[in-house]
Structure formats: C-alpha cells, structure tokens
Design an enzyme around this catalytic site. Structure first.
Site, mmCIF file in Angstrom:
data_model
loop_
_atom_site.group_PDB
_atom_site.id
_atom_site.type_symbol
_atom_site.label_atom_id
_atom_site.label_comp_id
_atom_site.label_asym_id
_atom_site.label_seq_id
_atom_site.Cartn_x
_atom_site.Cartn_y
_atom_site.Cartn_z
ATOM 1 N N GLY A 202 0.826 -1.207 0.000
ATOM 2 C CA GLY A 202 0.000 0.000 0.000
ATOM 3 C C GLY A 202 0.853 1.247 0.000
ATOM 4 C CG ASN A 203 -0.339 4.573 -1.606
ATOM 5 O OD1 ASN A 203 -1.053 5.394 -1.065
ATOM 6 N ND2 ASN A 203 -0.735 3.864 -2.666
ATOM 7 N NE ARG A 204 3.638 8.338 5.223
ATOM 8 C CZ ARG A 204 4.463 9.348 5.468
ATOM 9 N NH1 ARG A 204 5.635 9.404 4.883
ATOM 10 N NH2 ARG A 204 4.109 10.308 6.291
ATOM 11 C CB SER A 205 -2.797 8.048 -0.538
ATOM 12 O OG SER A 205 -3.968 8.785 -0.772
ATOM 13 C CB ALA A 274 -1.697 7.216 -3.971
#
Ligand code: CTP
Length: 409
Positions: A202-205, A274
């Site tokens: 995943g990512n930090r969005s 994102a």
C-alpha cells in the site's frame, strides 16, 4: 447569513459554544435553539451572551413573533450540533414538540447535523435507519469522528470539531454553482495490492485531498462519482452523506481501473488516487509464512495499467482530465518532472506536490502547483485541502474556457 444552531442534550454542547463563536466571527447572524435537555449542559445566559439574541426552547414563548416557524423560514442554514440519537429519531419522525422541532419542519434551508453519542448508540440499527432517512431527505451529516468518549471509552461517536462543522456547513450554504451541470469523476485514497489473504502493498495516501475535491465539486453543483480506494478513518464520511456524491469502493488498481472506465463518460476526471505502479504477480492463496520462506522473501511484481494515461488516450471531445503527482524532488527539478509527466500521461492538467517522510501526508493542509498546457503553471496554492480543492476546480474551469469547452450546461 441567518444561521440557526440547534443544540441537543449531550456533553458536546459545550463545544457548540465555540461553533457559535466561529460562525459569528465569520460575520453571520446566529440564533441558538436548544432543546430543554441541552440546557442541562449549557444554560440560556451563555447562549444569549454569545449569540446576542434571545434564546427560547418551547413554542409557547414569544408567540407574538410566530417564532415557532419564523426562525426556520428566515434561516439560510440550520446546524444541529450536537445531534443526539434522540433528536435524530425525532427529526426522522418529523416530531415538532419544541422550538427546534418546528424550526426544522419550517425550514427549506440546508440542514447539517453533527451527531454525538456513544459508539453503540451510533451503530444501533435504529440510529442507522434514522440517519439513512435523513440523508435521503437531503440532510447533511458531518461526523461523528473516532475518538475518546465521555465514559472513558473510545470509538466513532465523538462530535466533529466545531471548526470542521463550521467549514462544512458554510461551504454548503455559500457554495457557488459554477460546476452546475457537470458530471465529474474523482478518485481518492491509496490502492492496496494483495500479497496474500492478509497482507498488501500500500501507500501513505489518506484520501483527504481526493475527498476534499469531491466535496468541493459537489458543493459547487457538480454530480460527483467518487471512486474510493483505501481512505483513512472517517475521511469518507462527509462525502458519503452528500446528496450529489455517489461513492464506489475500489481496493486495487485493477478494480479502480474498472470503476474509472465505467464512469469514463464524465465531463471531468480527476485522478487524485495514489495508484500502485506495481502489484504482486501472483498473490498467494494461503498466508505467506516464514516457515516456507526463511530469511529472504522475493516478490515478483508486475506493472499495473496506467489508468489516467489510458483514460486520456481514449478521451472524448470536451473532456478534461487531471492527474496528480506526489514527488520527492524540489524546485526546478520537481517542475521539470511534473511537466514531463503531464506530457507522458497526455492529461490537460497535472497537480504536483512535494512529499517526503515528514511532508504531505495525513495532514489537513496541502501545497500544490498545477501545470497546464505547454507546461505553464496555472495555479499555485497552499492551504487547507478544501482550499486546494477549490483552486484545482478553478483551474479546471479556466482550462475548459480556454479550450472552448462549455463548462456548464
Ligand atoms: N496513475 C494511474 N495509474 C497508475 C499509476 C498512476 O492512473 N498505474 C495516476 C495517478 O492517479 C496520478 C498520476 O497517474 O494521477 C501520477 O501518478 P504517479 O504515480 O506519480 O505516476 P507514474 O506514472 O507512476 O510516474 P513515476 O512512477 O515515474 O513517478
């Protein structure tokens, strides 16, 4: 604006004092209508002193001015904060046993409720049904948020912060309608690409900027399809309650691609999500274990489709497509990269912001630059994510005017 603030019985009533102050500080005339129960928490003298208007609770006072309907008729905006479970039930049933009840039935102004109650009460099917009924009738729901509650417990049920309620309600009431008639798609949040049944890349969005873009567009009159990848906590709640926003969930890049293609006939597409560039080639059917993999685990990743580039390549005439980019470069290098990215993706506008380990994520504020045709900087804005969102829509409208596309029907 003539604002009526209804206050119902709950400890959060003390925070509504701050809400009333914030509304008055922004230049609005505020009339407070507490329920009898609310006065057990904050009394009449406080409300009268802070609002500088007489405060009554029943329909039998000040009868000569027909106050039981006049407040509702004159209101440009009605806010109920805190809105207790009991009051939400009364509103859903249309009960008019006190001044707040008659005011709510007499008004045609936007109504915003800020629920506050214990998590169990908020989750109770009766409350859920009442909220659904109110939303169907066009009532706007802000919060509740997750946090500590009065009994020492914690969870969803805490009233939104007064400044957030004020910003939401004033945004709604003062909304211009310059996007009226436009159908827009906004994607928000970060995709999660499964590794196995319990893990993902995943990512930090947080989804905050994307949701703010959807809310700003809807408040300005657009019909919004919000495609939400993973969005943090309660960030989605105000959008889910908005009558002009339809939310679709899309967990992975491939799901988001499908949802975006389904909605691709829109007038404007804003890709704030994102999207993971790569996904695990073969998500494992069972949990990956250390027992099987030992000290080193190699993952094969394959590229995801570039959704926005695909949409831009297949765009129909008159469509405006906006991409976002979060970059770790600064200054000229950042702009040069953003310009190359806009060209490569074939989009009309690219909004770029600088990010880092401690910059750009999870915050209420943002700063971004919008690059347009020929790489020109068409906007640079710093402020709340809502202010940034409004600036992006201003840039979209300006771009549609320049390209000769009718922006409104
Ligand atoms: N995007 C997309 N599909 C992808 C990856 C990104 O539609 N598979 C969109 C994002 O929603 C965003 C824009 O493309 O609007 C820019 O995303 P970014 O990840 O910065 O672009 P990349 O093409 O991945 O560029 P790079 O990794 O080289 O920075």
């Amino acid at each position: 604006m003539f604002v009526v603030v209804g206050v119902t019985g709950g400890i959060a009533a003390y925070k509504t004092v701050h809400l009333v102050r914030a509304l008055i500080a922004s230049g609005h005339e505020v009339h407070v209508v507490p329920t009898a129960d609310a006065l057990r928490f904050v009394g009449v003298p406080t409300w009268e002193a802070i609002s500088r208007h007489p405060v009554t609770t029943t329909v039998h006072e000040d009868v000569a001015t027909v106050r039981h309907v006049s407040l509702g008729q004159r209101a440009d905006l009605v806010i109920v904060a805190p809105a207790s479970a009991n009051t939400l039930a009364k509103m859903a049933a249309g009960l008019a046993e006190d001044l707040l009840g008659t005011t709510l039935l007499a008004t045609t102004a936007p109504v915003v409720v800020a629920p506050a109650m214990h998590t169990e009460m908020w989750r109770h099917p009766a409350t859920r049904a009442n909220i659904a009924t109110l939303r169907e009738r066009g009532v706007h729901v802000v919060g509740p948020v997750d946090g500590p509650l009065t009994g020492g417990d914690s969870g969803p049920g805490r009233m939104s912060e007064p400044d957030d309620i004020a910003a939401f309600a004033l945004g709604l009431a003062a909304a211009s309608t310059d996007l009226d008639g436009l159908r827009v798609v906004v994607t928000a949040g970060g995709t999660r690409e499964p590794l196995d049944p319990v893990r993902f890349l995943g990512n930090r969005s947080s989804g905050r900027q994307g949701v703010a873009l959807a809310l700003a567009a809807a408040d300005r009159g657009a019909e919004v399809a919000l495609i939400a990848a993973h969005v943090e906590g309660d960030v989605l709640a105000p959008a889910a309650g908005h009558p002009r926003i339809a939310v679709t969930a899309a967990g992975t890049a491939l799901e988001l691609q499908q949802a975006a293609q389904d909605a691709a006939s829109a007038d404007v597409i804003v890709m704030a999500a994102a999207v993971a560039d790569y996904r695990p080639a073969r998500p494992a059917d069972g949990k990956l274990t250390k027992e099987q993999n030992g000290d080193t685990l190699r993952l094969d990743l394959v590229a995801n489709p570039d959704i926005v580039a695909e949409l831009a390549a297949g765009r129909r005439e008159g469509q405006t497509i906006v991409a976002f980019a979060a970059e770790t470069e600064t200054g000229d290098a950042l702009l040069a990269r953003a310009r190359r990215k806009r060209e490569r993706k074939g989009v009309d506008l690219l909004a770029v912001n600088e990010v880092g380990w401690d910059r750009g994520f999870e915050a209420a504020e943002n700063e971004l630059t919008v690059i347009g045709a020929d790489g020109a900087i068409v906007a640079h804005v710093a402020g709340t994510k809502r202010a940034v969102a409004d600036a992006v829509w201003d840039a979209v409208l300006a771009s549609r005017r320049t390209s000769g596309t009718a922006s409104v029907s």
